[in-house]
Design a protein around this motif. Structure first.
Motif, short mmCIF file in Angstrom:
data_model
loop_
_atom_site.label_atom_id
_atom_site.label_comp_id
_atom_site.label_asym_id
_atom_site.label_seq_id
_atom_site.Cartn_x
_atom_site.Cartn_y
_atom_site.Cartn_z
N UNK A 120 3.90 1.23 6.61
CA UNK A 120 3.57 2.52 6.03
C UNK A 120 2.05 2.55 5.89
N UNK A 174 -1.51 4.62 4.33
CA UNK A 174 -1.96 5.46 3.23
C UNK A 174 -3.48 5.67 3.31
N UNK A 199 -6.40 6.65 0.37
CA UNK A 199 -6.70 6.89 -1.02
C UNK A 199 -8.14 7.36 -1.14
N UNK A 221 -8.08 4.90 -8.00
CA UNK A 221 -7.80 5.47 -6.70
C UNK A 221 -6.70 6.51 -6.81
N UNK A 229 0.02 10.03 3.06
CA UNK A 229 0.69 8.83 3.53
C UNK A 229 1.55 9.14 4.74
N UNK A 267 4.98 7.67 6.53
CA UNK A 267 6.13 6.78 6.40
C UNK A 267 6.92 6.75 7.70
N UNK A 301 -10.33 4.99 1.05
CA UNK A 301 -9.73 3.72 1.43
C UNK A 301 -8.47 3.94 2.24
N UNK A 360 6.43 -4.29 -2.65
CA UNK A 360 5.58 -3.66 -1.65
C UNK A 360 4.15 -4.06 -1.93
N UNK A 361 3.45 -4.59 -0.94
CA UNK A 361 2.05 -4.96 -1.10
C UNK A 361 1.20 -4.07 -0.22
N UNK A 362 0.16 -3.54 -0.81
CA UNK A 362 -0.80 -2.76 -0.05
C UNK A 362 -2.02 -3.60 0.27
N UNK A 363 -2.43 -3.57 1.52
CA UNK A 363 -3.67 -4.23 1.94
C UNK A 363 -4.66 -3.11 2.26
N UNK A 364 -5.82 -3.18 1.62
CA UNK A 364 -6.80 -2.11 1.74
C UNK A 364 -7.93 -2.49 2.68
N UNK A 365 -8.50 -1.46 3.33
CA UNK A 365 -9.76 -1.65 4.02
C UNK A 365 -10.88 -1.71 3.00
#
Lengths: 115, 112
Positions: free
Chosen positions: A32, A34, A36, A44, A49, A51, A90, A101-106
């Motif tokens: 998924x 996203x 922000x 944030x 998003x 999906x 982001x 659920x883990x979000x990995x950000x730029x």
């Protein structure tokens, strides 16, 4: 493991000009995606998003992003920016692992809209 | 409605002092909770996450710890702060896959 690359750390544009903020991701599983937005000294806020389904997603304030699986990209665009769009943006990719659920950000792109 | 509260908004602490940041969520039950740190030029780093009371997972070794004493309460702590602990700390929650995170307003921590 998932990762996100935001190619531009800073993007200056003039008011009413179009803008594109670039985001590429890597993942070995379905993801998924996203975007922000963060205004100074604030948390944030979710902008939009992806999906599943239509690869073009839109936000209520005129931003849109297109999921491109072959290019592993999720670029954010707006045809005409306003001064109020000045903020940091982001991109994030998520994976559901270990019951969470883990979000990995730029690292973020600072958009500055000049008059 | 669902809301997330994070306090304090700003904090200046001397090196070696303890730390306690609190985050609470309202209007939902059994959320997944997260602590992130944002340092200048480094994006957001996931520090801890929790899928339930007393269940804490640490993403990176560091001078910090987290606890979840109640379903909707998440606490970030340190026994002795370091200068490198300075940053903007964000709490976030989600209720399920694909919903994304809802973030608190953040705490600006400066260690002097």
């Amino acid at each position: 493991a998932q990762s996100v690359t935001q190619l531009d750390s800073q993007v200056p544009v003039f008011e009413e000009a179009p803008v594109e903020l670039r985001c590429n991701y890597s993942s070995s599983v379905s993801v998924y995606l996203f975007w922000y937005v963060q205004y100074p000294n604030q948390g944030l806020q979710l902008l939009l998003k992806y999906l599943s389904g239509s690869t073009l997603v839109e936000s209520i304030n005129g931003f849109e992003a297109e999921f491109n699986k072959s290019q592993t990209s999720f670029h954010l665009r707006k045809p005409s920016v306003h001064i109020s769009d000045t903020a940091e943006y982001f991109c994030a990719v998520s994976a559901y692992q270990g019951g969470s659920e883990k979000l990995v950000f730029g690292k973020g792109t600072k958009l500055t809209v000049n008059p | 409605s669902q809301t997330i509260h994070q306090w304090p908004a700003t904090l200046v602490q001397p090196v070696g002092s303890p730390l306690s940041l609190e985050c609470t969520v309202e209007g939902t039950s059994n959320p997944n909770l997260y602590w992130y740190r944002q340092a200048a030029g480094r994006g957001l780093q996931l520090l801890f996450y929790s899928v339930g009371i007393g269940q804490i997972s640490s993403e990176v070794p560091q001078n910090l710890s987290a606890s979840r004493p109640q379903d909707r309460q998440f606490i970030l702590s340190s026994k002795k702060l370091l200068l490198s602990d300075s940053g903007f700390y964000l709490c976030a929650w989600t209720t399920g896959e694909g919903y994304g995170y809802t973030f608190g307003s953040g705490t600006r921590l400066t260690v002097v």
